[in-house]
Design an enzyme around this catalytic site. Sequence first.
Site, PDB file in Angstrom:
ATOM      1  N   GLY A  14      53.477  49.022  64.966  1.00 33.52           N
ATOM      2  CA  GLY A  14      53.591  48.122  66.093  1.00 33.52           C
ATOM      3  C   GLY A  14      55.014  47.903  66.542  1.00 33.52           C
ATOM      4  O   GLY A  14      55.277  47.078  67.409  1.00 33.52           O
ATOM      5  N   VAL A 334      44.228  47.878  66.024  1.00 33.49           N
ATOM      6  CA  VAL A 334      44.239  46.731  66.937  1.00 33.49           C
ATOM      7  C   VAL A 334      45.360  46.803  67.963  1.00 33.49           C
ATOM      8  O   VAL A 334      45.274  46.145  69.014  1.00 33.49           O
ATOM      9  CB  VAL A 334      44.366  45.406  66.134  1.00 33.49           C
ATOM     10  N   GLU A 335      46.424  47.571  67.714  1.00 34.11           N
ATOM     11  CA  GLU A 335      47.552  47.610  68.638  1.00 34.11           C
ATOM     12  C   GLU A 335      47.613  48.897  69.458  1.00 34.11           C
ATOM     13  O   GLU A 335      48.458  49.032  70.340  1.00 34.11           O
ATOM     14  CB  GLU A 335      48.869  47.438  67.881  1.00 34.11           C
ATOM     15  N   SER A 336      46.722  49.844  69.174  1.00 30.06           N
ATOM     16  CA  SER A 336      46.718  51.095  69.922  1.00 30.06           C
ATOM     17  C   SER A 336      46.273  50.860  71.352  1.00 30.06           C
ATOM     18  O   SER A 336      45.659  49.831  71.677  1.00 30.06           O
ATOM     19  CB  SER A 336      45.770  52.100  69.243  1.00 30.06           C
TER      20      SER A 336
END
Length: 682
Positions: A14, A334-336
Amino acid sequence: MQVSARDGGVRAYGRKSPSRAAAAVVGVALVVLAAAAAGLACAKDDTAFRYRTYAEIVQTLRNTSAANLAILKLDDAQSRFRIGTAGQCEEFVGSSFSDGVTEPVECKQYYVTLTNHATWSQDKTRPQMLISGELHGNERVGPHVSVELILMMVKMYALGEGEDSTEVSRWIRYLIDHRVLVIMPMANAVGFEMNHREEVQDNGHSFDPNRDFPFNQKTSACMQTFAARAINELFRAHMFQLMITFHGGTNVIGYEWGDYGHCSETGACEMAPDHALMDAIGARMKQTAGPAGTYEREYTLGSMGSTVYPVNGGMEDWAYGASWTGDEIQCNPVESSSTYAPKKTARDPALHRCVTYLVETGDQKIPDEGSLGTADAILVKGGTGDGHIPRNIRLSIAALDALQPYARVVGSNMEEMLNGRAAKFTLRIVPGGLFTLDAAYLQWSTTKSAKMVQSGATDVLYSDERLQFVGSDGSVFPQRVLEFDFFAPLPLDSPIYFRAVVLADSKLVSNDSQSHLAGARSKEDWSFSANSFAVHSSAAFVSATHMISFTSSGAYLMEQVASDPGWGFDGDLYANDPSGGAGNGARWAGVDKAEGNDDEEEGDLAGTSDPMKSMTHPQLLKLFGIIFGCIAAAALIVVGLIWVLRTLRKRAAAARGGDRAQEMETLSAWEWSEGSSENEEV
């Protein structure tokens, strides 16, 4: 201080990347400089390797695939697996480099599948290997090794048949016919386009693809990159036994383990269950590669954790161990910039048993273009034009060869004996794909329906022998040639079929081995299947069946049969063991007696430990006649017994019927008598 490909100072997920615009400007500037340098280099030497852009690599793959469809199929992960893309890359407009015009399109993970596609559909146990050219976009040697390897192999395949073929070209052709090689030159496509280590996504986040695999990693911090997803989809669609992943920043060939679950902070690692085989293949790769000309020293070999340092979420340990060790991890990034179904990383007992080599191609991530080498004598260690690309092509082919032991028939000759009444045949066999030859022998047989049935197996003439892969002149290919003699009378009434049998590498496999590479060499029961592919254990490896015959003009002919008649009980040829049978046929040909040897050979004709396999055609007919006669006699006896029993039952029933009639007659007489008495009384 050199920075390894596993380093780079970015371990947290991230982390924000530099602006895409700035990175793109830097990338374009480097590409322009590289192109200018390439133009100068090519003006000096047309065979010199040069750096290519993303667009040039893609166009080269398209053109090469279109010209070699029988053996080279081009795909991309976006079209095949629907995984999405990280950003945009430049590709040429149209189908050629000529106009030099490019346009921005979605970055794609292109890959090729190199094999004989026509025969692969009937050979689902054909061993499979994967090469990843890069996971870090600023490590530039691997993608170029991948492209030049493809170009060299398709060229050698075309040269591998016909009168002008060489031993090396025939060997390369054999590998393509009997292996499946999948190559993805640019797994981190957007990183390669931008010349940036991480995968930079449209949402502004960037991730290190080699921390993005579900092995000792958080469920929220894996499968965030499209690079990792593309590799994962390839594993879900294949059954790889060996993989090479190219990096840059140090000079190492590393194998498992390399994660914190098996290694300490200081790099002291547990020994993997397949360590012996891993080290043997790695040693051959190191020997075959050698130095990169005068530009880089010889590789260091060892576990990844000790030669580089440990990481979590690495592709190498995931590819080898995710099927059988550690916790199952179903990724939920979750951050892709896009989602990825957790079920796509569910544990499968068959898919992740792939021995994997981390190849750090040199201390510099982007070495000087003049050190890449040339296309002259690529497969000669230390040859003209040696450099970074030739040495890594050589180690890649050494790994491809080691996928599975084999025996190739490479030649023969005939010598007449006893004034033309007998012949001595000398057959030359090259064993490959192995490290220690445990045993080798020759099986030969006429068909079971031949006029004069004969078969045998030679003695084990070669055993416990370590094989060399590099010649004294630096040439790279299996060096050992085995010779077997067998004899036959002349004229030859029926063709003689033969095949070589090799047993190999028993000391490199243990009961603890967990890889398909070891399991396929094992004598134990190893059997896995997935995606219509399978890996099974084999105690012995055999060559293709060849046939010796004579033409109508009397010329001697040796050729590979187009349709194998089959060996053993279910085939038309006898499969003899060295412990029995007619040996090398010397007695059959009369050579033994002519040389004064009156010793009896064990098993005058076809002999094996299985009497059904060792019988000649007339003997089998006689045996089946005896069996049929016994069955017929038994059937007649049973029929006779049934007839006797039925006759006895009928007589018994008739006897019982006569007694009953007598009883009824007596009873009727008694009843009449009683009735008469009553009438008289009335």
